[in-house]
Motif scaffolding. Structure first.
Motif, short mmCIF file in Angstrom:
data_model
loop_
_atom_site.label_atom_id
_atom_site.label_comp_id
_atom_site.label_asym_id
_atom_site.label_seq_id
_atom_site.Cartn_x
_atom_site.Cartn_y
_atom_site.Cartn_z
N GLU A 13 -70.65 -22.89 -18.93
CA GLU A 13 -71.01 -22.23 -17.70
C GLU A 13 -70.71 -23.14 -16.52
N ARG A 14 -70.55 -22.54 -15.36
CA ARG A 14 -70.25 -23.32 -14.17
C ARG A 14 -71.48 -24.10 -13.73
N ALA A 15 -71.23 -25.15 -12.96
CA ALA A 15 -72.35 -25.88 -12.37
C ALA A 15 -73.11 -24.96 -11.43
N ARG A 16 -74.42 -24.95 -11.53
CA ARG A 16 -75.23 -24.04 -10.72
C ARG A 16 -75.62 -24.72 -9.41
N ILE A 17 -75.38 -24.03 -8.29
CA ILE A 17 -75.75 -24.51 -6.96
C ILE A 17 -76.84 -23.59 -6.44
N THR A 18 -77.99 -24.17 -6.12
CA THR A 18 -79.14 -23.35 -5.73
C THR A 18 -79.06 -22.87 -4.28
N VAL A 19 -78.21 -23.49 -3.48
CA VAL A 19 -78.02 -23.05 -2.10
C VAL A 19 -76.66 -22.39 -1.98
N ARG A 20 -76.44 -21.69 -0.87
CA ARG A 20 -75.18 -20.95 -0.70
C ARG A 20 -73.98 -21.88 -0.75
N THR A 21 -74.06 -23.02 -0.12
CA THR A 21 -72.96 -23.98 -0.14
C THR A 21 -73.48 -25.37 0.19
N LEU A 22 -72.81 -26.36 -0.34
CA LEU A 22 -73.12 -27.76 -0.03
C LEU A 22 -72.17 -28.30 1.04
N ARG A 23 -71.28 -27.45 1.54
CA ARG A 23 -70.25 -27.91 2.47
C ARG A 23 -70.62 -27.57 3.92
N SER A 24 -70.16 -28.42 4.82
CA SER A 24 -70.41 -28.21 6.25
C SER A 24 -69.14 -27.84 7.00
N ASP A 25 -67.98 -27.84 6.31
CA ASP A 25 -66.72 -27.49 6.97
C ASP A 25 -66.49 -25.98 6.86
N ARG A 26 -65.41 -25.51 7.45
CA ARG A 26 -65.08 -24.08 7.39
C ARG A 26 -64.30 -23.80 6.10
N TRP A 27 -65.00 -23.88 4.99
CA TRP A 27 -64.39 -23.76 3.68
C TRP A 27 -63.81 -22.36 3.45
N TRP A 28 -64.30 -21.34 4.16
CA TRP A 28 -63.89 -19.96 3.93
C TRP A 28 -62.50 -19.66 4.50
N ILE A 29 -61.96 -20.56 5.33
CA ILE A 29 -60.65 -20.29 5.94
C ILE A 29 -59.55 -20.24 4.88
N ALA A 30 -59.57 -21.19 3.94
CA ALA A 30 -58.52 -21.24 2.92
C ALA A 30 -58.50 -19.98 2.05
N PRO A 31 -59.65 -19.56 1.47
CA PRO A 31 -59.59 -18.31 0.68
C PRO A 31 -59.25 -17.08 1.51
N LEU A 32 -59.65 -17.07 2.79
CA LEU A 32 -59.33 -15.94 3.66
C LEU A 32 -57.82 -15.86 3.90
N LEU A 33 -57.21 -16.99 4.24
CA LEU A 33 -55.76 -17.00 4.47
C LEU A 33 -55.00 -16.64 3.19
N THR A 34 -55.50 -17.13 2.07
CA THR A 34 -54.87 -16.80 0.79
C THR A 34 -54.96 -15.31 0.52
N PHE A 35 -56.13 -14.74 0.78
CA PHE A 35 -56.32 -13.30 0.60
C PHE A 35 -55.35 -12.50 1.47
N LEU A 36 -55.23 -12.89 2.73
CA LEU A 36 -54.34 -12.16 3.65
C LEU A 36 -52.88 -12.31 3.23
N GLY A 37 -52.49 -13.51 2.79
CA GLY A 37 -51.12 -13.73 2.36
C GLY A 37 -50.76 -12.92 1.13
N LEU A 38 -51.64 -12.95 0.12
CA LEU A 38 -51.37 -12.20 -1.10
C LEU A 38 -51.45 -10.69 -0.86
N MET A 39 -52.37 -10.27 -0.01
CA MET A 39 -52.48 -8.84 0.28
C MET A 39 -51.24 -8.34 1.01
N SER A 40 -50.68 -9.16 1.91
CA SER A 40 -49.46 -8.75 2.60
C SER A 40 -48.33 -8.55 1.61
N PHE A 41 -48.26 -9.39 0.60
CA PHE A 41 -47.22 -9.27 -0.42
C PHE A 41 -47.42 -7.98 -1.22
N LEU A 42 -48.66 -7.66 -1.58
CA LEU A 42 -48.94 -6.45 -2.35
C LEU A 42 -48.61 -5.20 -1.54
#
Length: 261
Positions: A13-42
C-alpha cells in the motif's frame, strides 16, 4: 545450530499522509499542465479521425497513414495497395489508430503522466492519495499494460511508414514547408519509439556479457542515451505529430495556400 532466514515483507500500500499535502509549493501546476496537454492530444485525435481532408499530393496526414482502403485517394494509398478493398468506408485513421495509440497509452512515461493527472493516483509526491485502495498494475485492467512491448513492434512499423511518407514528399516537393514538417515529425516519432524502455531491454537488456556482443552493446548504449530523454521526446513527438497532421489538413482544405506550402 540451524539458521533460518525469512523473506522481507513487501508493503502493498502507498504511504499514508494524514493531511492533504506536505508541500508548500504549487504542486498542482504540473499535473494540471499534463492533463491539458494530454487532453488536447485526445481531442485533436478524435477530430482528425473523422476529418476527411487528410491528403494533398504529395502530403498525407500522419493520423491517416498508412491509407489501406480503396476509399483512399489513389495517391494516398500506401505503396499503391488497398488490401481492405471496397467494403471499408470508415475513416482510414481508424484502421491504424490502435497501434500508435496503444504504444503511447501503455508507454511507461505516459502511464505515470495520466495516472497522476487524470486518476490522481497520486497527483504528486507528498500529496494525499485520494483512492482508498491501491493494487498497482498486478491486476485487471492495469495488468494489460504489459502488452507495451508488443505495441513497440507495431510502433516501429508506423515510424518507418511515416519516414517513407516524408521521403516521398522530399522527392516530389523538396522545397515544400510541409515536406520538412513531415521529416521533422518522422525523426521525432522514431527517436521517441527507439527511446522506449522496451527497446533498451530488447537491444541488450538480458545479456550477461557485453564483451561477447559488441554490436548489441553499441545499440544498447545508443538507446540508453535516448532513453534518458524519453520524457521530452514523448512530448515533442506528440506535439510534432499533431502539428504535422494539422498542417497537411489545412493545406488540403486550402486554408494554407502559397507556392511552397
Amino acid at each position: 545450530m540451524t539458521q533460518t532466514t525469512s523473506e522481507p515483507q513487501v508493503r502493498r500500500e502507498r504511504a499514508r499522509i494524514t493531511v492533504r499535502t506536505l508541500r508548500s509549493d504549487r504542486w498542482w501546476i504540473a499535473p494540471l499542465l499534463t492533463f491539458l496537454g494530454l487532453m488536447s492530444f485526445l481531442v485533436y485525435g478524435v477530430w482528425a479521425i473523422i476529418d476527411g481532408s487528410y491528403f494533398v499530393d504529395p502530403y498525407i496526414a500522419p493520423f491517416s497513414s498508412p491509407c489501406l482502403a480503396t476509399s483512399c485517394p489513389e495517391g494516398a494509398r500506401f505503396l499503391g495497395l488497398a488490401p481492405f478493398g471496397d467494403w471499408y468506408t470508415l475513416p482510414p485513421g481508424l484502421l491504424i489508430l490502435g497501434l500508435p495509440g496503444g504504444f503511447r497509452f501503455t508507454c511507461y512515461y505516459y502511464r505515470k503522466s495520466y495516472y497522476r493527472s487524470f486518476w490522481l493516483s497520486p497527483p504528486a509526491c507528498a500529496v494525499q492519495e485520494p483512492h482508498g485502495k491501491y493494487t498497482g498494475e498486478a491486476r485487471f485492467p492495469l495488468i494489460l499494460q504489459n502488452v507495451h512491448r508488443y505495441f513497440f513492434y507495431a510502433a516501429i512499423v508506423i515510424g518507418l511508414i511515416l519516414a517513407y511518407d516524408a521521403v516521398l514528399a522530399l522527392i516530389h516537393k523538396p522545397l515544400g514547408i510541409g515536406t520538412w514538417i513531415l521529416i521533422a515529425n518522422a525523426v521525432l516519432i522514431n527517436l521517441y519509439t527507439l527511446s522506449c524502455h522496451s527497446c533498451r531491454h530488447i537491444t541488450a537488456g538480458r545479456l550477461n556479457h557485453f564483451s561477447r556482443h559488441p554490436l548489441r552493446y553499441k545499440a544498447w548504449t545508443f538507446v540508453s542515451k535516448l532513453n534518458a530523454k524519453h520524457q521530452p521526446l514523448a512530448w515533442a513527438s506528440m506535439f510534432s505529430v499533431m502539428g504535422a497532421d494539422l498542417y497537411v489538413r489545412l493545406v488540403a482544405k486550402g486554408i494554407i495556400n502559397f507556392p511552397y506550402a
